[in-house]
Write a protein that holds these residues in place. Sequence first.
Motif, PDB file in Angstrom:
ATOM      1  N   VAL A 222       0.838  -1.196   0.000  1.00 18.99           N
ATOM      2  CA  VAL A 222       0.000   0.000   0.000  1.00 18.99           C
ATOM      3  C   VAL A 222       0.872   1.245   0.000  1.00 18.99           C
ATOM      4  O   VAL A 222       1.846   1.331   0.764  1.00 18.99           O
ATOM      5  N   ASP A 223       0.529   2.186  -0.861  1.00 20.46           N
ATOM      6  CA  ASP A 223       1.115   3.525  -0.804  1.00 20.46           C
ATOM      7  C   ASP A 223       0.344   4.288   0.270  1.00 20.46           C
ATOM      8  O   ASP A 223      -0.797   4.698   0.065  1.00 20.46           O
ATOM      9  N   ILE A 224       0.948   4.438   1.452  1.00 23.80           N
ATOM     10  CA  ILE A 224       0.214   4.993   2.590  1.00 23.80           C
ATOM     11  C   ILE A 224      -0.079   6.476   2.424  1.00 23.80           C
ATOM     12  O   ILE A 224      -1.004   7.007   3.051  1.00 23.80           O
ATOM     13  N   ASP A 225       0.696   7.179   1.596  1.00 24.97           N
ATOM     14  CA  ASP A 225       0.414   8.600   1.367  1.00 24.97           C
ATOM     15  C   ASP A 225      -0.864   8.788   0.556  1.00 24.97           C
ATOM     16  O   ASP A 225      -1.621   9.737   0.781  1.00 24.97           O
ATOM     17  N   ARG A 226      -1.119   7.887  -0.389  1.00 22.84           N
ATOM     18  CA  ARG A 226      -2.324   7.975  -1.222  1.00 22.84           C
ATOM     19  C   ARG A 226      -3.418   7.014  -0.763  1.00 22.84           C
ATOM     20  O   ARG A 226      -4.510   7.011  -1.347  1.00 22.84           O
ATOM     21  N   CYS A 227      -3.117   6.195   0.273  1.00 16.70           N
ATOM     22  CA  CYS A 227      -4.077   5.186   0.753  1.00 16.70           C
ATOM     23  C   CYS A 227      -4.560   4.334  -0.421  1.00 16.70           C
ATOM     24  O   CYS A 227      -5.764   4.181  -0.668  1.00 16.70           O
TER      25      CYS A 227
ATOM     26  N   GLU B 199      -0.591   0.527  14.460  1.00 21.59           N
ATOM     27  CA  GLU B 199      -1.405   0.978  15.591  1.00 21.59           C
ATOM     28  C   GLU B 199      -2.378   2.062  15.146  1.00 21.59           C
ATOM     29  O   GLU B 199      -2.011   2.952  14.381  1.00 21.59           O
ATOM     30  N   VAL B 200      -3.611   1.985  15.620  1.00 19.05           N
ATOM     31  CA  VAL B 200      -4.643   2.972  15.285  1.00 19.05           C
ATOM     32  C   VAL B 200      -4.993   3.738  16.551  1.00 19.05           C
ATOM     33  O   VAL B 200      -5.434   3.144  17.543  1.00 19.05           O
TER      34      VAL B 200
ATOM     35  N   PRO C  71       4.524   4.770   8.909  1.00 14.88           N
ATOM     36  CA  PRO C  71       4.937   3.384   8.650  1.00 14.88           C
ATOM     37  C   PRO C  71       4.287   2.375   9.588  1.00 14.88           C
ATOM     38  O   PRO C  71       4.007   1.248   9.192  1.00 14.88           O
ATOM     39  N   ASP C  72       4.049   2.745  10.848  1.00 17.51           N
ATOM     40  CA  ASP C  72       3.493   1.791  11.797  1.00 17.51           C
ATOM     41  C   ASP C  72       2.407   2.401  12.673  1.00 17.51           C
ATOM     42  O   ASP C  72       2.098   1.872  13.737  1.00 17.51           O
ATOM     43  N   ARG C  73       1.809   3.518  12.246  1.00 14.84           N
ATOM     44  CA  ARG C  73       0.767   4.161  13.046  1.00 14.84           C
ATOM     45  C   ARG C  73      -0.202   4.901  12.147  1.00 14.84           C
ATOM     46  O   ARG C  73       0.191   5.540  11.169  1.00 14.84           O
ATOM     47  N   ILE C  74      -1.484   4.807  12.495  1.00 13.77           N
ATOM     48  CA  ILE C  74      -2.544   5.515  11.782  1.00 13.77           C
ATOM     49  C   ILE C  74      -3.308   6.364  12.792  1.00 13.77           C
ATOM     50  O   ILE C  74      -3.772   5.841  13.818  1.00 13.77           O
TER      51      ILE C  74
END
Length: 265
Positions: A34-39, A98-99, A155-158
């Motif tokens: 997943v590209d986390i910047d673009r979700c 982690e959320v 990288p490891d947190r939302i």
Amino acid sequence: MSFEQSRLRSDMIGTQVITRSTGRRLGVVSQLWVDIDRCEVVALGLRDNILSKVVSGPEQIMLLSSIRKIGDVILVDDDTVIEDDISVATYSNLVKSEVITESGEGLGRVRGFKFDVVSGKLQSIVIASMGLPQIPDQVISSYELPVEEIVSTGPDRIIVFEGSEEKLKQISVGLLERLGLGTAPWEREDDGYIMPTSASNQLPSGLKQQAPEVRREVAPPQRLELEQPSRPPVEQPMPEEEPYQAKPLNIPQKKKVIEYEEEDF
């Protein structure tokens, strides 16, 4: 491309990838990147089998846009869909991330996600108390949160909006919850998340503050014994001896006996 566009991550993992031209098996899907910047899901990782991560070489990468049909298997045009020059170092699989809310309240960890297979756009994330997809849904309770609630990602947190726990939709009831022994992560009073802070990055408040008083432990006073000066021994006076007086001896005196002469009558 005719198939259901919305798919869960768990529906894709373990699915075989087959070429339409020759029917060659390229591998099974072992990871979604997943590209986390673009979700957005951009690529799939392929291996010989789902358990070959520890015994085989590096995974092969295929773009999501290479998919032509999804059913029991994933169909692609041919083996040229394998990309050798794509690095996934900048992508994330989101699993175990982690959320937390903006105030630092923990909601759980990412267990999976739902996405649009055509565009790759994330639609929702699936969270639970533990981010382990290997645990069956019957064992652990899981919840679905719309991706619109996400404020920022790492990288490891939302991080999600405050109050996002009210928009969570429960999609599975775990064994512990059915037995009345488990609760949702955000309902645990003693399991709050504390946002880590670094004192080196904090600015002073501008107010003069008194230095904290340092308490020092004072040892209890010890009794000192003064050394007494040595004194010469005092000679005790000898008692005066009285002159010796001999006791009188009791000697019997000799008595004189009168002797009578016999007279001749």
